[in-house]
Design a protein around this motif. Structure first.
Motif, PDB file in Angstrom:
ATOM      1  N   ASP A 106     -19.166  22.513  10.299  1.00  0.00           N
ATOM      2  CA  ASP A 106     -20.192  21.597  10.791  1.00  0.00           C
ATOM      3  C   ASP A 106     -19.726  20.168  10.538  1.00  0.00           C
ATOM      4  OD1 ASP A 106     -22.432  20.293  11.612  1.00  0.00           O
ATOM      5  OD2 ASP A 106     -23.702  20.929   9.935  1.00  0.00           O
ATOM      6  N   LEU A 107     -19.376  19.479  11.595  1.00  0.00           N
ATOM      7  CA  LEU A 107     -18.852  18.119  11.472  1.00  0.00           C
ATOM      8  C   LEU A 107     -19.955  17.071  11.428  1.00  0.00           C
ATOM      9  CD1 LEU A 107     -15.952  18.397  14.087  1.00  0.00           C
ATOM     10  CD2 LEU A 107     -15.822  18.770  11.611  1.00  0.00           C
ATOM     11  N   GLY A 108     -21.157  17.476  11.766  1.00  0.00           N
ATOM     12  CA  GLY A 108     -22.256  16.524  11.857  1.00  0.00           C
ATOM     13  C   GLY A 108     -22.394  15.939  13.247  1.00  0.00           C
ATOM     14  N   PHE A 109     -21.492  16.311  14.140  1.00  0.00           N
ATOM     15  CA  PHE A 109     -21.547  15.865  15.541  1.00  0.00           C
ATOM     16  C   PHE A 109     -20.833  16.900  16.397  1.00  0.00           C
ATOM     17  CE2 PHE A 109     -17.637  14.197  13.783  1.00  0.00           C
ATOM     18  CZ  PHE A 109     -16.705  14.444  14.766  1.00  0.00           C
ATOM     19  N   ASN A 110     -21.095  16.850  17.680  1.00  0.00           N
ATOM     20  CA  ASN A 110     -20.450  17.753  18.628  1.00  0.00           C
ATOM     21  C   ASN A 110     -19.261  17.020  19.260  1.00  0.00           C
ATOM     22  OD1 ASN A 110     -19.675  19.551  20.588  1.00  0.00           O
ATOM     23  ND2 ASN A 110     -21.674  19.730  21.564  1.00  0.00           N
ATOM     24  N   PRO A 111     -18.029  17.490  19.036  1.00  0.00           N
ATOM     25  CA  PRO A 111     -16.863  16.759  19.557  1.00  0.00           C
ATOM     26  C   PRO A 111     -16.680  16.883  21.074  1.00  0.00           C
ATOM     27  CG  PRO A 111     -16.156  18.771  18.458  1.00  0.00           C
ATOM     28  CD  PRO A 111     -17.620  18.654  18.227  1.00  0.00           C
ATOM     29  N   ASP A 112     -17.408  17.786  21.719  1.00  0.00           N
ATOM     30  CA  ASP A 112     -17.277  17.937  23.173  1.00  0.00           C
ATOM     31  C   ASP A 112     -17.868  16.723  23.887  1.00  0.00           C
ATOM     32  OD1 ASP A 112     -16.086  20.448  22.899  1.00  0.00           O
ATOM     33  OD2 ASP A 112     -18.038  21.442  22.811  1.00  0.00           O
ATOM     34  N   HIS A 113     -17.224  16.340  24.983  1.00  0.00           N
ATOM     35  CA  HIS A 113     -17.661  15.214  25.824  1.00  0.00           C
ATOM     36  C   HIS A 113     -17.718  13.902  25.047  1.00  0.00           C
ATOM     37  CE1 HIS A 113     -18.581  17.493  29.475  1.00  0.00           C
ATOM     38  NE2 HIS A 113     -18.972  18.450  28.656  1.00  0.00           N
ATOM     39  N   LEU A 114     -16.851  13.800  24.045  1.00  0.00           N
ATOM     40  CA  LEU A 114     -16.680  12.546  23.320  1.00  0.00           C
ATOM     41  C   LEU A 114     -15.253  12.068  23.492  1.00  0.00           C
ATOM     42  CD1 LEU A 114     -18.491  12.894  19.855  1.00  0.00           C
ATOM     43  CD2 LEU A 114     -18.976  11.225  21.640  1.00  0.00           C
ATOM     44  N   GLN A 115     -15.114  10.797  23.817  1.00  0.00           N
ATOM     45  CA  GLN A 115     -13.783  10.234  24.015  1.00  0.00           C
ATOM     46  C   GLN A 115     -13.682   8.898  23.299  1.00  0.00           C
ATOM     47  OE1 GLN A 115     -11.021  10.713  27.667  1.00  0.00           O
ATOM     48  NE2 GLN A 115     -12.239   8.908  28.097  1.00  0.00           N
ATOM     49  N   THR A 116     -12.495   8.600  22.818  1.00  0.00           N
ATOM     50  CA  THR A 116     -12.303   7.364  22.070  1.00  0.00           C
ATOM     51  C   THR A 116     -11.049   6.638  22.547  1.00  0.00           C
ATOM     52  OG1 THR A 116     -11.899   6.453  19.863  1.00  0.00           O
ATOM     53  CG2 THR A 116     -11.098   8.666  20.272  1.00  0.00           C
TER      54      THR A 116
END
Length: 411
Positions: free
Chosen positions: A51-61
């Motif tokens: 559990d990262l505390g966020f969903n990494p899908d559809h996130l870009q940096t």
């Protein structure tokens, strides 16, 4: 003939013991490698599903590095960051966009000592540290970090002339405040009296840490212009999308070119890839140990098969005599499997002892916990024994099918 047979039998027994010792050693080594690779694989799967505390899908940096030569003495927020955010948020398919100094998972950021006004100071030789990051409100929205209490950072309220404020995470509250104590309105450090105005959900800054670290987030709008080249010349633009992140890259490139044509556009990365890159060494370790374990198991099985086949061939005459004297084929089969089982059990026992003995050496890549890992170790040992018994099936059946009349004429 009897003397010659006895000599041959004695020599054969010595050779059998030597071959059996090789098989036992191979089984022990195979089990050690199996245990290490199996536990590493489970640990890697646990990190992937953590559990990262966020969903990494559809996130870009996208990394932003503003050249000191170009922006020296300028207001980086007014001249670049606000214009780029305005353009990026207008791109179709982008739901939210924000900035953060250092990305979760990719880096733990800066940390500093923390003292809560009104709380007793930290004990001697014990530092109270928290991660410190500069952000914009859009970062929390892009990462889906929800507000627990208080308010979020707000650039219209949190300005250079207003009191300095921060938003902390739940890990910060858990570490620095008593249970049930309200952190809202509390001041951090006696020198600048930064006020806590909000508490947000925690995210993992380091995928290998057991839990999120305490974190303080301050608004980019409260960074003095003179400190901007040091504090915010290097930032990360994060966006959440309703489309595939790769599809917005041309639009991002165009937005950067509009704001600063001379700024190099760095290729964006998805958070899913950043998480995968953080685990690259763990995947490599798992691949190496898995390869060695597979080879060790294969060698043990092939060696066991060859040993039993050779013994059946050498013992054909003896097997024929036993069958002629009334021994059943099941008894012959059981005798072969009894020998195989003894070798496997001895090899597994030695393998478990070796694994326990080298725990300190393995600590660099794997820490074995007896209570937690015992079911996995037992399952791997059972699987190795089953594979060994299966390898002995063909030569054992061949021994049970020996024709007594043929065997008596064997030599």
């Amino acid at each position: 003939l009897a003397i010659k047979s006895g000599e041959r039998s004695g020599s054969s027994r010595g050779q059998q013991r030597l071959r059996a010792s090789f098989i036992i050693t191979q089984v022990a080594l195979a089990l050690v490698l199996l245990v290490v690779s199996g536990l590493l694989l489970r640990a890697l799967a646990g990190l992937r599903n953590a559990d990262l505390g966020f969903n990494p899908d559809h996130l870009q940096t996208t990394e932003i590095y503003l050249s000191p030569g170009t922006y020296q003495g300028r207001n980086l927020l007014a001249d670049f960051y606000r214009p780029i955010l305005e353009r990026v948020q207008a791109i179709p398919g982008i739901k939210a966009a924000g900035l953060i100094q250092m990305l979760p998972i990719q880096a733990t950021g800066w940390n500093g000592g923390v003292g809560i006004v009104g709380h007793p100071p930290a004990p001697a030789n014990q530092e109270r540290l928290a991660e410190i990051r500069v952000t914009t409100p859009g970062y929390f929205k892009a990462f889906g970090i929800s507000l627990v209490r208080g308010r979020m950072l707000d650039e219209t309220i949190d300005t250079l002339t207003s009191p300095r404020v921060t938003v902390v995470n739940e890990a910060f509250v858990k570490k620095f405040f008593d249970k049930g104590e309200d952190p809202i309105g509390k001041h951090i450090n006696d020198d600048d009296k930064t006020t806590i105005v909000g508490v947000v959900r925690s995210v993992r800054q380091d995928i290998f840490s057991g839990m999120p670290l305490p974190e303080m987030d301050t608004s980019i709008s409260q960074i003095p212009v003179a400190q901007m080249p040091v504090n915010i010349s290097h930032m990360q633009l994060v966006v959440s999308t309703s489309v595939e992140p790769e599809s917005i890259v041309p639009s991002l490139r165009h937005a950067f070119h509009e704001v600063d044509p001379g700024l190099p556009f760095r290729q964006p990365e998805t958070m899913r890839n950043i998480v995968a890159d953080a685990l690259i060494f763990q995947r490599l370790e798992n691949w190496l140990f898995g390869t060695f374990a597979s080879l060790a198991v294969l060698l043990a099985i092939v060696g066991l098969y060859g040993l039993i086949s050779h013994e059946v061939e050498l013992s054909t005459h003896d097997i024929g005599i036993r069958l002629a004297l009334g021994a059943t084929r099941m008894r012959v089969l059981a005798g072969v499997y009894r020998r195989v089982g003894v070798m496997l059990l001895i090899g597994v026992a030695i393998g478990l002892l070796v694994t326990a003995a080298v725990q300190k050496l393995l600590a660099a890549v794997l820490i074995i916990h007896a209570n937690r890992d015992a079911p996995v170790v037992v399952a791997l040992a059972a699987g190795l024994i089953f594979a060994g018994l299966l390898a002995a099936l063909i030569p054992a059946r061949r021994a049970a099918k020996v024709d007594p009349m043929v065997a008596l004429r064997y030599e």
